[in-house]
Design an enzyme around this catalytic site. Structure first.
Site, PDB file in Angstrom:
ATOM      1  N   THR A  43       2.015  -3.198 -28.505  1.00  0.00           N
ATOM      2  CA  THR A  43       1.449  -4.475 -28.076  1.00  0.00           C
ATOM      3  C   THR A  43      -0.068  -4.435 -28.200  1.00  0.00           C
ATOM      4  O   THR A  43      -0.618  -3.577 -28.902  1.00  0.00           O
ATOM      5  CB  THR A  43       1.921  -4.804 -26.634  1.00  0.00           C
ATOM      6  OG1 THR A  43       1.566  -6.145 -26.316  1.00  0.00           O
ATOM      7  CG2 THR A  43       1.312  -3.860 -25.605  1.00  0.00           C
ATOM      8  N   ASN A  44      -0.773  -5.345 -27.554  1.00  0.00           N
ATOM      9  CA  ASN A  44      -2.245  -5.356 -27.561  1.00  0.00           C
ATOM     10  C   ASN A  44      -2.742  -5.800 -26.189  1.00  0.00           C
ATOM     11  O   ASN A  44      -1.943  -6.066 -25.296  1.00  0.00           O
ATOM     12  CB  ASN A  44      -2.773  -6.255 -28.690  1.00  0.00           C
ATOM     13  CG  ASN A  44      -2.294  -7.680 -28.550  1.00  0.00           C
ATOM     14  OD1 ASN A  44      -2.621  -8.368 -27.583  1.00  0.00           O
ATOM     15  ND2 ASN A  44      -1.493  -8.138 -29.506  1.00  0.00           N
ATOM     16  N   HIS A  45      -4.061  -5.881 -26.030  1.00  0.00           N
ATOM     17  CA  HIS A  45      -4.653  -6.110 -24.699  1.00  0.00           C
ATOM     18  C   HIS A  45      -4.707  -7.571 -24.256  1.00  0.00           C
ATOM     19  O   HIS A  45      -5.305  -7.881 -23.231  1.00  0.00           O
ATOM     20  CB  HIS A  45      -6.071  -5.539 -24.656  1.00  0.00           C
ATOM     21  CG  HIS A  45      -6.119  -4.043 -24.704  1.00  0.00           C
ATOM     22  ND1 HIS A  45      -5.607  -3.250 -23.709  1.00  0.00           N
ATOM     23  CD2 HIS A  45      -6.624  -3.190 -25.641  1.00  0.00           C
ATOM     24  CE1 HIS A  45      -5.803  -1.977 -24.014  1.00  0.00           C
ATOM     25  NE2 HIS A  45      -6.408  -1.919 -25.187  1.00  0.00           N
TER      26      HIS A  45
END
Ligand code: C5P
Length: 226
Positions: free
Chosen positions: A29-31
């Site tokens: 995923t990402n932030h």
């Protein structure tokens, strides 16, 4: 009325990250926290639009009066967006869509026993905004806005995306800029718009038009959304 200038229009907004599964336990995923997209959904609703918010996994409460569609992966988001795209008069693609996913999601948990290392092959996800740009209404009745987050060459990359993805507006933010980026309640953006129509007439993949840029001061994401 003047307070509800978007009355009678429908808005499709995406928000948050995507989750790309490796196995039933793990994902890439990402932030992204979804703050910008949720603020956009709330602002569009307040201005009178009928809002569909396609959201990746976030920890935010659902905005009142908004039709929220929850998705996990980029492919799920693509499907949900395709269902709502044709009827949307305003489309804002604020989600941080994962560009790659594991080629195979294992049905069982990947075990560490007997392994010194693990190689995962990633494949490209569909570019949802690029698909939108290719399928958008051509009579000017559908507004398409994308986002860009970069760590270098922000304006150059954002201008390329604006034109390649055939958007009417691209909101560019620099991850390294204080007060901008993921998780913060404020943002610092430059808004790019095509100075002439939209598209890539030469089909050479290069911007062939002027791009107008407007840098806005740091402000809360809620205010920027409006
Ligand atoms: O990833 P990139 O920097 O190209 O993202 C720019 C815009 O494209 C964003 O609006 C993002 O939501 C959208 N995008 C997308 N599908 C992807 C990657 C990005 O719609 N697979």
């Amino acid at each position: 009325s003047d307070e509800r200038p978007l009355a009678g229009l429908s808005a499709l907004i995406t928000a948050g990250p995507t989750q790309e599964p490796l196995d039933p336990v793990r994902y890439i995923t990402n932030h992204s926290t979804g703050k910008m997209g949720y603020a956009l959904a709330q602002a569009a609703k307040a201005l009178g639009a009928e809002v569909t918010l396609v959201s990746g996994p976030v920890a935010l409460p659902e905005p009142a009066g908004v039709n929220v569609v929850h998705v996990l992966s980029a492919e799920d988001m693509f499907e949900a967006v395709q269902r709502h795209f044709a009827s949307a008069d305003i489309v804002v693609m604020a989600a941080a869509v994962g560009d790659f996913r594991p080629e195979h999601a294992d049905a069982e948990k990947i075990k560490k026993q007997g392994r010194a290392d693990l190689t995962v092959r990633l494949v490209s996800n569909p570019d949802i905004l690029a698909w939108m740009g290719g399928h958008r209404r051509t009579d000017g009745s559908q507004a398409l806005c994308g986002f860009a987050m970069e760590t270098q060459d922000l304006i150059h990359n954002a201008a390329r995306k604006l034109l390649a993805k055939r958007c009417d507006m691209l909101v560019a933010n620099d991850l390294r800029e204080p007060g901008a980026g993921f998780a913060t309640d404020t943002n610092v953006v430059t808004i790019l718009t095509p100075a002439g129509g939209c598209g890539d007439d030469d089909d050479n993949g290069l911007p062939n038009q002027q791009v107008r840029t407007e840098r806005l001061p740091q402000m809360p994401k809620t205010q920027l959304a409006a």
